[in-house]
Structure formats: structure tokens, C-alpha cells
Enzyme design. Structure first.
Site, mmCIF file in Angstrom:
data_model
loop_
_atom_site.group_PDB
_atom_site.id
_atom_site.type_symbol
_atom_site.label_atom_id
_atom_site.label_comp_id
_atom_site.label_asym_id
_atom_site.label_seq_id
_atom_site.Cartn_x
_atom_site.Cartn_y
_atom_site.Cartn_z
ATOM 1 N N PHE A 172 99.185 -50.238 -30.510
ATOM 2 C CA PHE A 172 99.839 -48.955 -29.933
ATOM 3 C C PHE A 172 100.316 -48.181 -30.571
ATOM 4 O O PHE A 172 99.334 -47.180 -30.698
ATOM 5 C CB PHE A 172 101.175 -50.080 -29.713
ATOM 6 C CG PHE A 172 102.656 -48.757 -29.597
ATOM 7 C CD1 PHE A 172 101.973 -48.153 -28.313
ATOM 8 C CD2 PHE A 172 103.639 -49.064 -29.762
ATOM 9 C CE1 PHE A 172 103.571 -46.879 -28.098
ATOM 10 C CE2 PHE A 172 104.908 -48.624 -29.429
ATOM 11 C CZ PHE A 172 104.651 -47.052 -28.482
ATOM 12 N N ALA A 232 98.362 -52.686 -39.181
ATOM 13 C CA ALA A 232 98.117 -53.791 -38.573
ATOM 14 C C ALA A 232 98.824 -54.938 -39.755
ATOM 15 O O ALA A 232 98.960 -54.501 -40.421
ATOM 16 C CB ALA A 232 96.902 -54.076 -39.492
ATOM 17 N N THR A 288 109.240 -51.614 -40.976
ATOM 18 C CA THR A 288 110.163 -51.562 -39.067
ATOM 19 C C THR A 288 112.112 -51.475 -39.732
ATOM 20 O O THR A 288 111.757 -52.194 -41.228
ATOM 21 C CB THR A 288 109.509 -52.661 -38.668
ATOM 22 O OG1 THR A 288 110.903 -53.160 -37.641
ATOM 23 C CG2 THR A 288 109.647 -54.287 -39.854
ATOM 24 N N ASP A 289 112.463 -51.660 -39.093
ATOM 25 C CA ASP A 289 114.222 -51.435 -39.077
ATOM 26 C C ASP A 289 114.361 -53.329 -39.613
ATOM 27 O O ASP A 289 115.990 -53.049 -39.757
ATOM 28 C CB ASP A 289 114.976 -50.193 -38.872
ATOM 29 C CG ASP A 289 114.923 -50.607 -37.128
ATOM 30 O OD1 ASP A 289 113.776 -51.262 -36.659
ATOM 31 O OD2 ASP A 289 115.285 -50.759 -35.603
ATOM 32 N N GLU A 290 114.081 -53.409 -38.483
ATOM 33 C CA GLU A 290 114.391 -55.514 -38.795
ATOM 34 C C GLU A 290 114.216 -55.646 -39.948
ATOM 35 O O GLU A 290 114.887 -57.163 -40.046
ATOM 36 C CB GLU A 290 113.018 -55.406 -37.569
ATOM 37 C CG GLU A 290 112.703 -55.092 -36.513
ATOM 38 C CD GLU A 290 112.752 -56.174 -35.457
ATOM 39 O OE1 GLU A 290 112.640 -57.108 -35.802
ATOM 40 O OE2 GLU A 290 112.020 -55.922 -34.627
ATOM 41 N N TYR A 335 109.265 -62.241 -37.897
ATOM 42 C CA TYR A 335 108.752 -61.511 -38.243
ATOM 43 C C TYR A 335 109.696 -60.736 -38.998
ATOM 44 O O TYR A 335 108.192 -59.993 -40.085
ATOM 45 C CB TYR A 335 108.908 -60.702 -36.493
ATOM 46 C CG TYR A 335 108.194 -59.048 -35.910
ATOM 47 C CD1 TYR A 335 106.986 -58.463 -37.219
ATOM 48 C CD2 TYR A 335 108.675 -58.621 -36.419
ATOM 49 C CE1 TYR A 335 106.530 -57.135 -36.993
ATOM 50 C CE2 TYR A 335 109.084 -57.001 -36.263
ATOM 51 C CZ TYR A 335 107.442 -56.002 -36.764
ATOM 52 O OH TYR A 335 107.457 -55.403 -36.919
ATOM 53 N N ALA A 355 111.387 -61.050 -41.436
ATOM 54 C CA ALA A 355 110.929 -61.718 -43.047
ATOM 55 C C ALA A 355 109.552 -61.491 -43.385
ATOM 56 O O ALA A 355 109.514 -61.064 -45.016
ATOM 57 C CB ALA A 355 110.943 -63.137 -42.928
ATOM 58 N N LYS A 415 107.316 -58.941 -42.449
ATOM 59 C CA LYS A 415 107.884 -57.469 -42.842
ATOM 60 C C LYS A 415 108.435 -57.329 -44.405
ATOM 61 O O LYS A 415 107.560 -56.416 -44.654
ATOM 62 C CB LYS A 415 108.191 -56.398 -41.731
ATOM 63 C CG LYS A 415 107.658 -56.243 -41.001
ATOM 64 C CD LYS A 415 105.956 -56.285 -40.879
ATOM 65 C CE LYS A 415 105.830 -54.790 -40.329
ATOM 66 N NZ LYS A 415 104.799 -53.892 -40.672
ATOM 67 N N ASN A 439 109.574 -48.086 -31.430
ATOM 68 C CA ASN A 439 108.725 -46.714 -30.522
ATOM 69 C C ASN A 439 108.570 -47.803 -29.418
ATOM 70 O O ASN A 439 109.142 -48.542 -29.358
ATOM 71 C CB ASN A 439 107.318 -47.702 -31.669
ATOM 72 C CG ASN A 439 106.905 -46.542 -33.100
ATOM 73 O OD1 ASN A 439 106.097 -46.373 -32.819
ATOM 74 N ND2 ASN A 439 108.328 -47.382 -33.319
ATOM 75 N N GLY A 489 118.399 -66.186 -32.246
ATOM 76 C CA GLY A 489 118.617 -64.862 -33.380
ATOM 77 C C GLY A 489 118.447 -63.675 -33.104
ATOM 78 O O GLY A 489 118.299 -63.063 -33.733
#
Ligand code: NAD
Ligand code: TDX
Length: 339
Positions: free
Chosen positions: A11, A80, A123-125, A148, A150, A152, A178, A273
Site C-alpha cells: 500500500f 517491507a 509506526t506509532d504503535e 506486530y 513489538a 516493529k 495511513n 489487547g
């Protein structure tokens, strides 16, 4: 300038390649992508014959192939990743492999081939979950809570370690949610739009009051471009258009713009979570690099809905998983170099 984009068939990466080839038509752009379920060369159909674009089908875990492809590459833009939180809850293996070990592999190739710039998209996560108040900035401690995020977060740490230890000329950006064209219809926004286009209800998790901070993919990519060209090596930049909305607010807007009522909402079991709120203050990016968002949520959402209305072949194929066969038939080996 020669740029390697990992994950360029996804994307954000495909929108980034289109943006770069439009803004800098003289740049050579190599798209390095494994073409997982989320990677689709149809996303780049309009630029695939650009003389400076080429595609390499490859896994970022393949360091040898990356070293081969990265010869003479000046800039690596590393998009990626495995990206869907719900999938990471069902099974984290691919997330650890691609996001952690894959990022290590891309950096190792970049170090050995002495690229001049390595930009890592994050990411902000990684910062965790906010309560009703407060914001994430570059100084917020990491507190990832899904497999995910963790994975990143681990990749961000590795990038900083390579900068400090090996002098890898790296920058990192942490961006909010996004939205825009070519977004895989498993994520909330495109899932809801395509469900409604098919007359189906939209599944809202929990009480629908989780908050996400939305940014149009073009605004994100303009920030990445600025960071690559003008950002300071070793620095991290947080990216946000400051468009905080509850999921219910987003859903109501989508319903309203598409001519449906709240009866099309189906409240479903919450995500495990489920992070309550994300929000970033992008003051560093604004002050140091002069970036500001150009697309309001209202305008961007209308454009996105129009795009999905006008491209039913794309999302129907993507939703059914048929596009992989479609790719094999339509594109075969025609899309630039394939090693
Ligand atoms: P996406 O899932 O749409 O695309 C990911 C791309 O990476 C696909 O083309 C896929 O084929 C490719 N890929 C996956 N594993 C690979 C591997 N092992 N080797 C080579 N290619 C591989 O993702 P996206 O939403 O475009 O996200 C791109 C990046 O931006 C990710 O790093 C993500 O963490 C980050 N990000 C996304 C968002 C968002 O809202 N989508 C927000 C902030 C940051
Ligand atoms: O069917 C759904 N119903 C629903 O209520 C889905 C798929 C999601 N949701 C909720 C969960 C989230 O609060 O909507 C919100 C957005 O969910 P996603 O679109 O899955 O995005 P999110 O989990 O916030 O993560 C996204 O933004 C940050 C991207 O997928 C990540 O790759 C990025 O890092």
C-alpha cells in the site's frame, strides 16, 4: 540517484514509488518485494513501463540477493513488513521473521554495500497505548503491546544500534495510521468501504471508541521524501496529520459519505489487547524540515471512497486472492528485471 524501495508493491510503498518517479523522473527506482498476500504489482501498473523503474522479486531475508541488487544504490527506503495487527495475533512467526530478521538483513546489505542513506519506515504503535490525554513524540519510551508492534519496535532498535555501532547513515520515521488508494481491504478503512460497496455490514470492534490518528498516504510519503533528502542522519521523526478520531467517528463519516445509516454497523468482539488510543505531535518534523500535511481527513476520505468506487476490479481481485494468478498471467516476466 539510485533508490531501492523494499515493500514497494504494498500500500504505502507503491504510492511512494509513484510519488518519487513523478517528482524525480531521473531517479532510478528498484522495487524489491516478495509479493506476499499484501504485495500486488497491479498497484504500480501506471508506472511499470517507466524507463527508470525496475522490479526484483525477492525476500528481504535473502541478504545475498539484497547485496547483489544494492550495488551502486545510494538510498534504501525500507517499507517491507508484515503489517496487519490482527494477523500478528493469529500468528507472529512471519512478523518476527520479516520485521526483525528481515530488517537486520536489509541493514547488513546496506552496510556492506555502503549505501549513503538508509531510511526505516516505522509506526506509532511502538509507543504503546495512550489514555484520553497526552501524545507520542520522538522522546516517548517504547511500550509495544501487539506482536506486530513489538516486532516493529525491535526493528527500530536494531536500526539505531546499526547507526551507533557501524555508522549506518540511518533515519527512522514513526507514522500514524495511513489511508488512501491501494490499501489492502483487511484494514479497517478499506474493509468498511468495500463491505458497503457490496451491501455488507461493517464489523466495529468492541465499543468503537478506540482512537486512531489518521494521515493520507501522500502526506506520509511527502514526509518520508523530506526526511530522506533533508533529515539528519541518526535522527527519528514522528509523522502525523493530527486527525484523531474514534473508530465510531470514522465509521459514521464513511457511512454518511456512502449514503448508509448506523444500521450497517455490526458491533463485534474486541481485538485482543486492543490499544486504546494513538496520537502523535509531529512538531520536530514541522519545525526542522518545514513539513505540514496538505490533505484534510474529510477531503482524503472522499477521495479514497471515490477511488474504491472507481476500481472495483482491483479490490474484488485483491479480496478474493485472485490477483496473484492475475499477476502471473498479465505481467509474467515483463516488469523489469527479475532475478
Ligand atoms: P502492506 O502490508 O500493504 O505492504 C507490505 C509490503 O511488503 C508488501 O508489498 C509485501 O509483499 C512486502 N513484504 C512483506 N514481507 C516481505 C519480505 N519478507 N520480503 C520482501 N517484501 C516483503 O504494508 P503498508 O501498510 O504499505 O506498510 C508499509 C510500511 O509502513 C510497514 O513497514 C509498516 O509497518 C509501516 N507503517 C504502516 C502504516 C499503515 O497505516 N499502514 C502506518 C505506519 C507505518
Ligand atoms: O474490522 C475491523 N474493525 C475495527 O473496528 C478492523 C480490521 C479494525 N478495527 C479497528 C481496530 C483499530 O482500532 O479499527 C482500528 C484500525 O484498525 P486497522 O485498520 O487494523 O489498523 P491498526 O491496528 O490501527 O494498525 C494500522 O496502523 C498502524 C496498520 O495496520 C499498521 O500497519 C500501522 O503500523
Amino acid at each position: 540517484m539510485k533508490m531501492l524501495v523494499t515493500g514497494g508493491a504494498g500500500f504505502i510503498g507503491s504510492n511512494f514509488i509513484r510519488f518519487i518517479l513523478t517528482k524525480y523522473p531521473h531517479y532510478a527506482v528498484i522495487n524489491f518485494d516478495k509479493l506476499t498476500y499484501a504485495g500486488n504489482l497491479e498497484n504500480l501498473r501506471d508506472v511499470e513501463h517507466h524507463p527508470n523503474y525496475s522490479f526484483v522479486k525477492g525476500d528481504i531475508l535473502n541478504t545475498e540477493l539484497l547485496i547483489h541488487v544494492m550495488k551502486d544504490v545510494d538510498v534504501v527506503a525500507h517499507f517491507a513488513a508484515e503489517t496487519h495487527v490482527d494477523r500478528s495475533i493469529l500468528g507472529a512467526d512471519a512478523f518476527v521473521q520479516t520485521n526483525v530478521i528481515g530488517t537486520y538483513s536489509v541493514m547488513e546489505a546496506a552496510r556492506q554495500t555502503k549505501v549513503k542513506r538508509f531510511h526505516h519506515i516505522s509506526t506509532d504503535e511502538v509507543f504503546g497505548s495512550l489514555g484520553p490525554d497526552g501524545y507520542f513524540t520522538e522522546d516517548t519510551p517504547y511500550d509495544p503491546r501487539s506482536p506486530y508492534s513489538a516486532a516493529k519496535a525491535a526493528s527500530d532498535h536494531l536500526v539505531r544500534a546499526y547507526y551507533h555501532t557501524h555508522g549506518l547513515p540511518a533515519t527512522i520515521s514513526n507514522c500514524t495510521n495511513n489511508y488512501g488508494p491501494y490499501m489492502f481491504p483487511e484494514k479497517m478503512m478499506p474493509l468498511f468501504i468495500t463491505n458497503l460497496l457490496e451491501g455488507k455490514k461493517v464489523p466495529l470492534y468492541g465499543d468503537g471508541l478506540n482512537v486512531r490518528d489518521w494521515i493520507h498516504v501522500d502526506d506520509h510519503n511527502r514526509a518520508v521524501d523530506l526526511i530522506i533528502h533533508e533529515g539528519k542522519v541518526g535522527e527519528t521523526y514522528c509523522i502525523s496529520a493530527r486527525e484523531e478520531k474514534t473508530n465510531r467517528e470514522v465509521t459514521d463519516l464513511v457511512l454518511q459519505k456512502m449514503g448508509f445509516g448506523p444500521d450497517m454497523i455490526e458491533y463485534v468482539e474486541d481485538r485482543k489487547g486492543h490499544d486504546r488510543r494513538y496520537a502523535i505531535r509531529p512538531y520536530k518534523l514541522m519545525a526542522e524540515l518545514g513539513w505540514k500535511p496538505a490533505i484534510s481527513f474529510d477531503q482524503g476520505l472522499s477521495q479514497m471512497i471515490e477511488w474504491y468506487k472507481n476500481n472495483p476490479e482491483w479490490w474484488k481481485r485483491v479480496r478474493s486472492g485472485e490477483y496473484q494468478n492475475y499477476y502471473a498471467k498479465q505481467y509474467g516476466q515483463k516488469t523489469g528485471i527479475t532475478i
